[in-house]
Each structure stands twice: as structure tokens, then as C-alpha cells.
Enzyme design. Structure first.
Site, PDB file in Angstrom:
ATOM      1  N   TYR A 175       0.712  -1.352   0.123  1.00  0.00           N
ATOM      2  CA  TYR A 175      -0.022   0.109   0.004  1.00  0.00           C
ATOM      3  C   TYR A 175       0.937   1.294  -0.128  1.00  0.00           C
ATOM      4  O   TYR A 175       1.866   1.263   0.585  1.00  0.00           O
ATOM      5  CB  TYR A 175      -0.628  -0.058   1.265  1.00  0.00           C
ATOM      6  CG  TYR A 175      -1.828   1.049   1.470  1.00  0.00           C
ATOM      7  CD1 TYR A 175      -2.450   1.612   0.513  1.00  0.00           C
ATOM      8  CD2 TYR A 175      -2.090   1.889   2.482  1.00  0.00           C
ATOM      9  CE1 TYR A 175      -3.504   2.633   0.180  1.00  0.00           C
ATOM     10  CE2 TYR A 175      -2.860   2.832   2.543  1.00  0.00           C
ATOM     11  CZ  TYR A 175      -3.803   3.110   1.611  1.00  0.00           C
ATOM     12  OH  TYR A 175      -4.536   4.350   1.571  1.00  0.00           O
ATOM     13  N   TYR A 185      -3.008   5.257   9.026  1.00  0.00           N
ATOM     14  CA  TYR A 185      -2.836   3.913   8.772  1.00  0.00           C
ATOM     15  C   TYR A 185      -1.696   3.645   9.609  1.00  0.00           C
ATOM     16  O   TYR A 185      -0.338   3.791   9.140  1.00  0.00           O
ATOM     17  CB  TYR A 185      -2.250   3.828   7.393  1.00  0.00           C
ATOM     18  CG  TYR A 185      -2.120   2.414   6.621  1.00  0.00           C
ATOM     19  CD1 TYR A 185      -3.298   1.508   6.297  1.00  0.00           C
ATOM     20  CD2 TYR A 185      -0.825   1.989   6.429  1.00  0.00           C
ATOM     21  CE1 TYR A 185      -2.861   0.221   5.825  1.00  0.00           C
ATOM     22  CE2 TYR A 185      -0.686   0.501   5.796  1.00  0.00           C
ATOM     23  CZ  TYR A 185      -1.689  -0.098   5.741  1.00  0.00           C
ATOM     24  OH  TYR A 185      -1.475  -1.672   5.327  1.00  0.00           O
TER      25      TYR A 185
HETATM   26  P1  NAD Z   1      -8.815  -9.199   3.438  1.00  0.00           P
HETATM   27  O1  NAD Z   1      -9.515  -9.269   4.797  1.00  0.00           O
HETATM   28  O2  NAD Z   1      -9.431  -9.850   2.282  1.00  0.00           O
HETATM   29  O3  NAD Z   1      -7.452  -9.992   3.602  1.00  0.00           O
HETATM   30  C1  NAD Z   1      -6.617  -9.799   4.784  1.00  0.00           C
HETATM   31  C2  NAD Z   1      -6.557 -11.436   5.255  1.00  0.00           C
HETATM   32  O4  NAD Z   1      -5.289 -11.599   6.112  1.00  0.00           O
HETATM   33  C3  NAD Z   1      -7.832 -11.754   5.944  1.00  0.00           C
HETATM   34  O5  NAD Z   1      -8.149 -12.786   5.340  1.00  0.00           O
HETATM   35  C4  NAD Z   1      -7.374 -12.261   7.204  1.00  0.00           C
HETATM   36  O6  NAD Z   1      -7.778 -13.252   7.587  1.00  0.00           O
HETATM   37  C5  NAD Z   1      -5.651 -12.699   6.910  1.00  0.00           C
HETATM   38  N1  NAD Z   1      -4.657 -12.541   7.797  1.00  0.00           N
HETATM   39  C6  NAD Z   1      -4.542 -11.808   8.828  1.00  0.00           C
HETATM   40  N2  NAD Z   1      -3.437 -12.154   9.772  1.00  0.00           N
HETATM   41  C7  NAD Z   1      -3.030 -13.475   9.365  1.00  0.00           C
HETATM   42  C8  NAD Z   1      -2.295 -14.218   9.840  1.00  0.00           C
HETATM   43  N3  NAD Z   1      -1.425 -14.164  10.914  1.00  0.00           N
HETATM   44  N4  NAD Z   1      -1.882 -15.585   9.075  1.00  0.00           N
HETATM   45  C9  NAD Z   1      -2.829 -15.631   8.067  1.00  0.00           C
HETATM   46  N5  NAD Z   1      -3.664 -14.865   7.393  1.00  0.00           N
HETATM   47  C10 NAD Z   1      -3.956 -13.740   8.187  1.00  0.00           C
HETATM   48  O7  NAD Z   1      -8.436  -7.714   3.208  1.00  0.00           O
HETATM   49  P2  NAD Z   1      -7.498  -6.934   1.972  1.00  0.00           P
HETATM   50  O8  NAD Z   1      -7.513  -5.598   2.106  1.00  0.00           O
HETATM   51  O9  NAD Z   1      -7.809  -7.873   0.542  1.00  0.00           O
HETATM   52  O10 NAD Z   1      -6.103  -7.426   2.232  1.00  0.00           O
HETATM   53  C11 NAD Z   1      -5.154  -8.105   1.457  1.00  0.00           C
HETATM   54  C12 NAD Z   1      -4.000  -7.619   1.170  1.00  0.00           C
HETATM   55  O11 NAD Z   1      -4.026  -6.400   0.472  1.00  0.00           O
HETATM   56  C13 NAD Z   1      -3.126  -6.909   2.577  1.00  0.00           C
HETATM   57  O12 NAD Z   1      -1.688  -7.169   2.420  1.00  0.00           O
HETATM   58  C14 NAD Z   1      -3.599  -5.544   2.491  1.00  0.00           C
HETATM   59  O13 NAD Z   1      -2.573  -4.944   3.450  1.00  0.00           O
HETATM   60  C15 NAD Z   1      -3.475  -5.378   1.229  1.00  0.00           C
HETATM   61  N6  NAD Z   1      -3.925  -4.099   0.633  1.00  0.00           N
HETATM   62  C16 NAD Z   1      -5.339  -3.947   1.123  1.00  0.00           C
HETATM   63  C17 NAD Z   1      -5.623  -2.466   0.610  1.00  0.00           C
HETATM   64  C18 NAD Z   1      -6.969  -1.960   0.903  1.00  0.00           C
HETATM   65  O14 NAD Z   1      -7.641  -0.903   0.862  1.00  0.00           O
HETATM   66  N7  NAD Z   1      -7.969  -3.009   1.119  1.00  0.00           N
HETATM   67  C19 NAD Z   1      -4.915  -1.708  -0.291  1.00  0.00           C
HETATM   68  C20 NAD Z   1      -3.631  -2.003  -0.449  1.00  0.00           C
HETATM   69  C21 NAD Z   1      -3.148  -3.243   0.006  1.00  0.00           C
END
Ligand code: NAD
Length: 306
Positions: A175, A185
Site C-alpha cells: 500500500y 494507517y
Molecule cells: P482481506 O481481509 O480480504 O485480507 C486480509 C487477510 O489476512 C484476511 O483473510 C485475514 O484473515 C488474513 N490474515 C490476517 N492475519 C493473518 C495471519 N496471521 N495469518 C494468515 N492470514 C492472516 O483484506 P484485503 O484488504 O484484501 O487485504 C489483502 C492484502 O491487500 C493485505 O496485504 C492488505 O494490506 C493489502 N492491501 C489492501 C488495501 C485495501 O484498501 N483493502 C490496499 C492496499 C493493500
């Protein structure tokens, strides 16, 4: 894009709202076999929701079929080996009936089940103090964010890297807060994303030389996933991006899914160690064009009209 016969392991799918699910779906559209790693405490809710058909609409593929997975593994990316798991986690009711959820154990299970994989995706993050400004973040909260959100990728490369076929690829999700201050954040999550991007470059070199594998990151724009909603201000960030990004349109998770599929396919065979922004161009902006500071007639920013 034809990924028939390819096998992908995607860690970090807990429902149908996040980037992991979208990447799995885009890979499945290309014919890839899908193996899922779901955070151990979510296993029951995820599998029962899947069986009850709650994700069917999101699972539908363009050929009329539903995306399916070959196998699902409980995973906790905060732990590398069984010895790392503290007693209170082992005894927790959501973990007690599970075993083999540390990264080394999941990699071993996957290896025993299918041998090699072609694609590895890390789509997970966790920062217990994400709502706290960095100045108010505790040492343990900061280290926990780095452990779950950045070292987890290093560890995945260490244990799953040997399963990747030469020419295979790994990807993580990062991000903009890694390189720009994004108030809200917090909790060390911005530091974790900076580490993740730096590690992507170093791991690209090491995994490239060791296994002939590519390693990239996608810096995704704001999406109202479960994890993002827990942070609290995601709706405002989505609105902010809509008002200020070069492309003033909603960002669909499948746009990240398709970009990921490209990076994970042979079409990107010379791309490694890179962070690709898939954010409607938000990262390219230096000012917020909707800022009240720019609201007077003389200061109005020139926004081309259609
Ligand atoms: P999401 O909730 O779909 O995915 C996050 C997942 O991480 C969840 O399924 C959660 O259960 C899992 N998780 C948390 N701790 C864990 C652990 N210790 N072991 C295994 N799994 C674990 O949400 P998302 O936003 O799609 O996130 C996915 C990735 O995208 C992350 O790296 C997030 O930082 C990144 N991201 C998200 C955004 C946004 O705006 N949503 C923007 C940029 C990057």
C-alpha cells in the site's frame, strides 16, 4: 492468458470481499488450479459460508461455472514452526482442533499433496494497533505488524519457495503508505509495507538466483475489504481516491486480480523485484485537487473537463 495446468497457492482469503479472493478468481478464469490458505481462526466461518453458497455470486466465472478450490489449508502466517506457537494460541478454541497451520507445516502439507506449485500469493496483513498513530504505537504492536504483515512474506518465500517451479512467480500486496505519509494507517503498518516492498526487491534477487523464480508486489488502491473496514476510514479513502486520482472511477478488486494474473504469468517473464501500482493512478498525484485550500478562484487547479 492461459494458465491451464498451473497450480497457485493463495494465502489470505477469508471471504469474497478482499484482494486474495479476486486474485484467485482471476487466476481461475485463466484456468489455474487454486489452493487456498485461510487464517486458522476463520476456517469454520469461511468453509461454512462457501458450502452454504454465500460466495456463489462472487465465484461465478465468465464460462458460467463457479470458481472452486482444490484444497484449503488453515494457516497462521505469524508462526514459522510449531515451536513458535504460544500456549494461549494452541489452547484457543478456534485453534485447538487444528494442527499444522504454521508456515513450515503448510508448505510441507502442500508439498506432500501436490509436489510443486507455479504461483505463490501473499494477500494478508495484520496490525493490532493500526488505529494508533505511530507516535503512540507500542513496541509489541509495531513488531507484531511487521511480523504478520512483512516477515510473513519472507518466511513464505523461505518455506514455499523450494516448491515453486523454475519460471514460477510470487506476489504480495502492498500500500502507498510505504512511501507516503497516510495519517490513519498506523500501528507500524506503514513500516511493515515499507519492509515488504524492500524485501520484494531483495527476495527477487535471492529467489531469482536460487530457484529462477520472480517476486513482485502490487501496490493496490483503497478497497472496502474486511481488513480495511477494521481500520475504520476506508470509505473516506475510497471517496478521496475517487475525487483526486487521475482515473475518477471505482477501483474494482478484479482490476487488481487481472494485474496480478499478468504478473504471475509468463507474459511478465522479465519482470521481477518491482512494485506495480494498481490504484487508478492515485500514487502519481502530488496535490489533492479537492482540497479546501485550493478552493478560491485564483487557486483553483486546472481539471480538464470532458
Ligand atoms: P482481506 O481481509 O480480504 O485480507 C486480509 C487477510 O489476512 C484476511 O483473510 C485475514 O484473515 C488474513 N490474515 C490476517 N492475519 C493473518 C495471519 N496471521 N495469518 C494468515 N492470514 C492472516 O483484506 P484485503 O484488504 O484484501 O487485504 C489483502 C492484502 O491487500 C493485505 O496485504 C492488505 O494490506 C493489502 N492491501 C489492501 C488495501 C485495501 O484498501 N483493502 C490496499 C492496499 C493493500
Amino acid at each position: 492468458m492461459d494458465l491451464k495446468g498451473k497450480k497457485a497457492f493463495i494465502a489470505g482469503i477469508g471471504d469474497d470481499q478482499g484482494y486474495g479472493f479476486a486474485i484467485a478468481k482471476a487466476l481461475a478464469e485463466a484456468g489455474c488450479e487454486i489452493y487456498i490458505g485461510t487464517w486458522a481462526p476463520l476456517i469454520n466461518i469461511f468453509t461454512s459460508s462457501w458450502s452454504a453458497g454465500k460466495f456463489d455470486k462472487s465465484r461465478s466465472l465468465s464460462n458460467g461455472s463457479l470458481m472452486d478450490y482444490c484444497k484449503l489449508y488453515p494457516i497462521d502466517a505469524s508462526f514459522d514452526t510449531p515451536e513458535d506457537v504460544p500456549v494461549h494460541i494452541k489452547e484457543n478454541k478456534r485453534y485447538k482442533k487444528l494442527d499444522g497451520y504454521t508456515l513450515s507445516e503448510v508448505a510441507l502439507k502442500l508439498s506432500n499433496d501436490i509436489g510443486n506449485i507455479d504461483i505463490l500469493v501473499h494477500s494478508l496483513a495484520n496490525g493490532p494497533e493500526v488505529k494508533k498513530p505511530l507516535l503512540e504505537t507500542s513496541r509489541s504492536g509495531y513488531l507484531s505488524a511487521i511480523s504478520s504483515s512483512a516477515y510473513s512474506f519472507v518466511s513464505m518465500m523461505k518455506y514455499f519457495g523450494p516448491l515453486l517451479t523454475a519460471g514460477g512467480a510470487a506476489l504480495n500486496l502492498t500500500y502507498l503508505a510505504s512511501t507516503r505519509a497516510i495519517p490513519g494507517y498506523g500501528g507500524g503498518m506503514s513500516s511493515a509495507k515499507a519492509a515488504l516492498e524492500s524485501d520484494t526487491r531483495t527476495l527477487a534477487f535471492e529467489a531469482g538466483r536460487k530457484w529462477g523464480v520472480r517476486v513482485n508486489a502490487i501496490s493496490a488502491g483503497a478497497l472496502g475489504s474486511r481488513a480495511a473496514k477494521a481500520i475504520g476510514f476506508i470509505d473516506s479513502m475510497i471517496e478521496y481516491a475517487h475525487n483526486n486520482a487521475p482515473l475518477s472511477k471505482p477501483l474494482e478488486s478484479m482490476e487488481i486480480g487481472r494485474a496480478a494474473t499478468f504478473l504471475l504469468s509468463n507474459w511478465a517473464s522479465a519482470i521481477t523485484g518491482t512494485t506495480l501500482y494498481v490504484d487508478n493512478g492515485m500514487h502519481a498525484m502530488g496535490v489533492a485537487v479537492d482540497s479546501p485550500s485550493l478552493s478560491t478562484q485564483e487557486d483553483k487547479i486546472l481539471v480538464p473537463t470532458s
